[in-house]
Design an enzyme around this catalytic site. Structure first.
Site, mmCIF file in Angstrom:
data_model
loop_
_atom_site.group_PDB
_atom_site.id
_atom_site.type_symbol
_atom_site.label_atom_id
_atom_site.label_comp_id
_atom_site.label_asym_id
_atom_site.label_seq_id
_atom_site.Cartn_x
_atom_site.Cartn_y
_atom_site.Cartn_z
ATOM 1 N N GLU A 43 -1.353 -1.490 -4.708
ATOM 2 C CA GLU A 43 -2.556 -0.688 -4.918
ATOM 3 C C GLU A 43 -2.266 0.418 -5.925
ATOM 4 O O GLU A 43 -1.208 1.041 -5.896
ATOM 5 C CB GLU A 43 -3.014 -0.098 -3.586
ATOM 6 C CG GLU A 43 -4.431 0.408 -3.608
ATOM 7 C CD GLU A 43 -4.937 0.750 -2.226
ATOM 8 O OE1 GLU A 43 -5.033 1.965 -1.945
ATOM 9 O OE2 GLU A 43 -5.229 -0.175 -1.444
ATOM 10 N N ASP A 72 0.883 -1.168 0.000
ATOM 11 C CA ASP A 72 0.000 0.000 0.000
ATOM 12 C C ASP A 72 0.919 1.216 0.000
ATOM 13 O O ASP A 72 1.398 1.643 1.048
ATOM 14 C CB ASP A 72 -0.900 -0.010 1.234
ATOM 15 C CG ASP A 72 -1.768 1.235 1.322
ATOM 16 O OD1 ASP A 72 -2.202 1.731 0.269
ATOM 17 O OD2 ASP A 72 -2.003 1.712 2.448
ATOM 18 N N ASP A 110 -2.561 1.144 7.048
ATOM 19 C CA ASP A 110 -1.651 0.864 5.933
ATOM 20 C C ASP A 110 -1.284 -0.610 5.860
ATOM 21 O O ASP A 110 -1.205 -1.191 4.783
ATOM 22 C CB ASP A 110 -0.412 1.758 5.959
ATOM 23 C CG ASP A 110 0.278 1.801 7.305
ATOM 24 O OD1 ASP A 110 -0.103 1.046 8.215
ATOM 25 O OD2 ASP A 110 1.209 2.604 7.456
#
Length: 174
Positions: free
Chosen positions: A69, A8, A141
């Protein structure tokens, strides 16, 4: 056994999540942590820390595949640009080690885990905890990184069942 690293990306904190997938498709938690980039000097030094930190993590945990992501347009264009730079540094760390990179939008991850693309962070954290049998509250996160890894594991399993590659399994006609 396949090991998947989920990332992420962030310009201040990058979430890291690693899972193993057994032959039956069951996920097992291996590691999660934030890679803290604040306090590393100017922005270019933070990107350098991200590149080297991810490289060390890849060398330590030896993932087979990586899921990251995609960038979304957040609060401002400047934030999106910084996020894009961090994401680029993360992808460089991965491809420099000849690992495949699979990209998923946040809405795709939420849909895969929670069943709705508009799920909130708390719902994603909760579902990641259930799926990986983790106790306690996950940091956002780390939860997002584990979520993107789990999403890739699901897409990968579907692709294997269909006899196609992961990009074909996930792509939709526009």
């Amino acid at each position: 056994m396949t090991r998947i690293l989920g990332i992420d990306p962030g310009s201040q904190r990058t979430g890291i999540g690693i899972i193993d997938i057994d032959e039956g498709g069951r996920s097992r938690h291996v590691h999660h942590a934030p890679l803290i980039l604040l306090g590393e000097g100017d922005f270019s030094q933070r990107l350098k820390r991200l590149l080297h930190g991810l490289g060390e993590l890849i060398e330590t945990y030896r993932p087979d595949e990586v899921a990251i992501e995609k960038v979304f347009m957040g609060k401002s264009a400047a934030s999106a640009l910084k996020l894009g730079h961090a994401r680029g540094a993360a992808i460089c760390a991965v491809v420099m080690r000849d690992l495949p990179v699979h990209e998923y939008a946040a809405t795709e991850v939420k849909l895969a885990l929670v069943g709705k693309g508009g799920a909130d962070k708390v719902q994603v954290q909760h579902m990641v905890g259930i799926m990986l049998n983790l106790k306690g509250k996950l940091q956002p996160d780390a939860a997002d990184a584990l979520a993107v890894a789990i999403t890739h594991a699901h897409v990968r399993a579907t692709a294997q069942c269909l006899g196609v590659n992961t990009q074909q399994a996930w792509s939709r006609k526009k």
